[in-house]
Design an enzyme around this catalytic site. Structure first.
Site, short mmCIF file in Angstrom:
data_model
loop_
_atom_site.label_atom_id
_atom_site.label_comp_id
_atom_site.label_asym_id
_atom_site.label_seq_id
_atom_site.Cartn_x
_atom_site.Cartn_y
_atom_site.Cartn_z
N HIS A 56 0.81 -1.22 0.00
CA HIS A 56 0.00 0.00 0.00
C HIS A 56 0.85 1.27 0.00
O HIS A 56 0.31 2.37 -0.21
CB HIS A 56 -0.93 0.03 1.22
N HIS A 74 -6.50 -7.16 -0.47
CA HIS A 74 -6.60 -5.73 -0.75
C HIS A 74 -5.79 -5.39 -2.00
O HIS A 74 -4.72 -5.95 -2.22
CB HIS A 74 -6.08 -4.90 0.43
N ASP A 123 -4.62 -12.82 3.42
CA ASP A 123 -5.85 -12.38 4.06
C ASP A 123 -7.09 -12.62 3.21
O ASP A 123 -8.20 -12.25 3.61
CB ASP A 123 -5.76 -10.91 4.49
N ASP A 129 -2.99 -10.62 -2.40
CA ASP A 129 -3.55 -10.09 -1.17
C ASP A 129 -5.04 -9.77 -1.38
O ASP A 129 -5.46 -9.48 -2.50
CB ASP A 129 -2.80 -8.82 -0.78
#
Length: 307
Positions: free
Chosen positions: A126, A165, A244, A163
């Site tokens: 990120h 995200h 995740d 991931d």
């Protein structure tokens, strides 16, 4: 050639308060599961150096590096955003996390390893060139990928991000750079609420809804990722390895299990063998249910090491 496992105790010292999901116990859970699975003897364990500011500058602006360095506290916490904090040890942990990918690239290019898993934190995908966010300070994987291109004249690099995200920072680092192809799936809508608009041609983003299961992910990889990767013929592959999207992880709502991560890794290894002499650097990103994380990482490493 063996598979490397790269980690450092400095990464355990970074913490962001009680009950924060991105916690030091993530790394100790992985180490414990490696012992239980009895695959330690098959791995070469290495300790990473501190990345230099020159290394960080491959992706991040000098202003961003100075900002992160300037706010590190002598005690307690400094807040970057509501989810991202620094303690007195966070700066060194972030430099070790970035240094792990650099060490992995060197070891692979020097034929000491065929591939490597970097068990480090804070995570990185990120972190944008000018902004820390989402538990991330510096983009470990993007720095390593840029390093491979700048030091070893690698011309085609594939980046795989599984991931839950979207890896907004990695996308921003590489969009419109045709030396890089980024393939990712991610739950949408979900933080950071990006990856669906104005996508660059070298970004193969596949947003999926909540409750997407492993079989659906396998189908999209076979139908979309593998043809594009075979067309691109990467010379090196980097993996943003977030776990995740596991069905037991409460930070997302997807339905993958360990066998899905094993299958994904098998496909990536096959591409790497065909075009990249097996060269893969995998960097830990998300994964916050400690049991699901550690089991999934071991499944991932077993396929990297083919054991």
């Amino acid at each position: 050639m063996p598979t490397g496992f790269i980690s450092h105790s400095d990464c355990l010292k970074h913490e962001m308060g009680n009950y924060h999901p991105e916690c030091p116990e993530r790394l100790t859970a992985i180490e414990d599961q490696l012992l239980l699975s009895r695959i330690n003897d098959f791995l070469i364990k290495l300790t990473p150096p501190l990345a230099t500011e020159e290394n960080l500058n491959l992706v991040h602006s000098k202003e961003h590096i100075e900002f992160v360095k300037s706010i590190r506290p002598s005690a307690g916490y400094a807040e970057i955003d509501g989810d991202t904090l620094m303690n007195p040890h966070s700066w060194n942990a972030a430099l070790r996390a970035a240094g792990a990918g650099l060490l992995a690239v060197d070891a692979i290019m020097n034929k000491e390893l065929v591939n490597a898993f970097c068990s480090v934190r804070p995570p990185g995908h990120h972190a944008e060139p000018n902004k820390a966010m989402g538990f991330c300070f510096f983009n470990n994987l993007a720095i390593a990928a840029k390093y491979a291109v700048s030091k070893y004249a690698i011309q085609r690099v594939a980046i795989i991000d599984f991931d839950v995200h979207h890896g907004n920072g990695t996308e921003h680092a590489f969009m419109q750079d045709e030396r890089f192809l980024m393939c990712s799936f991610f739950q949408h809508p979900l933080f950071p609420y990006s990856g669906t608009n104005n996508t660059a041609k070298n970004m193969l983003n596949t947003p999926v809804p909540a409750f997407t299961n492993g079989q659906t992910i396998r189908q999209l990889v076979e139908e979309h990722w593998l043809p594009r990767l075979n067309e691109f013929k990467p010379e090196f592959i980097f993996i943003s390895a977030g776990f995740d999207a596991h069905r037991e992880d409460e930070l997302g709502q997807m339905g993958l299990i360990e066998s899905d991560y094993a299958w994904l890794t098998q496909q990536i290894v096959a591409i790497a063998k065909q075009y990249a002499q097996g060269r893969i650097v995998s960097c830990l990103e998300g994964g916050y249910n400690l049991s699901a994380l550690s089991r999934s990482v071991v499944a991932h490493i077993k396929e990297l090491a083919e054991i």
